[in-house]
Write a protein that holds these residues in place. Structure first.
Motif, PDB file in Angstrom:
ATOM      1  N   ASP A   1       5.028  -3.303  -0.052  1.00 26.35           N
ATOM      2  CA  ASP A   1       5.812  -2.123  -0.368  1.00 26.35           C
ATOM      3  C   ASP A   1       4.937  -0.876  -0.451  1.00 26.35           C
ATOM      4  O   ASP A   1       3.913  -0.875  -1.114  1.00 26.35           O
ATOM      5  N   ASN A   2       5.353   0.162   0.237  1.00 24.75           N
ATOM      6  CA  ASN A   2       4.746   1.482   0.090  1.00 24.75           C
ATOM      7  C   ASN A   2       5.779   2.330  -0.647  1.00 24.75           C
ATOM      8  O   ASN A   2       6.870   2.556  -0.144  1.00 24.75           O
ATOM      9  N   LEU A   3       5.469   2.762  -1.853  1.00 27.36           N
ATOM     10  CA  LEU A   3       6.458   3.418  -2.701  1.00 27.36           C
ATOM     11  C   LEU A   3       6.614   4.911  -2.435  1.00 27.36           C
ATOM     12  O   LEU A   3       7.646   5.489  -2.748  1.00 27.36           O
TER      13      LEU A   3
ATOM     14  N   GLU B   1       5.172   0.634   6.303  1.00 28.00           N
ATOM     15  CA  GLU B   1       5.414  -0.777   6.006  1.00 28.00           C
ATOM     16  C   GLU B   1       5.682  -1.504   7.314  1.00 28.00           C
ATOM     17  O   GLU B   1       6.380  -0.998   8.178  1.00 28.00           O
TER      18      GLU B   1
END
Ligand SMILES: [Ca+2]
Length: 146
Positions: A32-34, A43
């Motif tokens: 996950d890249n927030l 992602e």
């Protein structure tokens, strides 16, 4: 990952930020890249088609905004957001949607499906937007266990 009955066979076949790898190892989510920091693809889901177990007939690729409804967010508020599929063997981009332009009011999209027909895998672009978020897809494909 969808079986022949049109549903996800079991919870480990539901690949997302809390379950990064499929039981057969053919799907691997890179995490996950927030906040979207960094250039290019934030992602990735790597798919090795030949390693997908025989009971899986289809991969449904979905992009959602986490807790979109509670936060009042949609793709139109995210700059330079896209989803694409490409073939790593030759770097060919097969399909791409610009989420902020094409799905400005939506919070979830079904991007496309990779499905098996006559023994070979094919890709079908879908591009259907939803406002029900991730839960809408859970209800649709995993009603029995999620
Ligand atoms: Ca993310």
């Amino acid at each position: 990952m969808i079986g022949s009955n049109g549903e996800i066979p079991s919870q480990p076949h539901f690949i997302f930020y809390n379950n990064l790898t499929s039981p057969c190892g053919a799907l691997e989510h890179t995490g996950d890249n927030l906040d979207g920091s960094g250039e290019g693809d934030d992602e990735l889901i790597n798919v090795t088609l030949n390693d997908i177990s025989d009971n899986i007939k289809e991969l449904v690729i979905v992009v959602t905004i986490h807790d979109a409804q509670a936060r009042g967010q949609n793709f139109g508020q995210v700059l330079n957001s896209f989803v694409r599929i490409f073939d790593t063997s030759n770097d060919n981009e097969i399909a791409k949607y610009e989420l902020d332009e094409d799905f400005s009011t939506e919070t979830a999209i079904e991007f496309g499906r990779i499905y098996k027909k006559s023994g070979s895998w094919r890709f079908k672009a879908v591009g259907t937007g939803y406002t029900a978020g991730l839960q809408g897809f859970v209800d649709k494909f995993a009603s029995k266990f999620l």
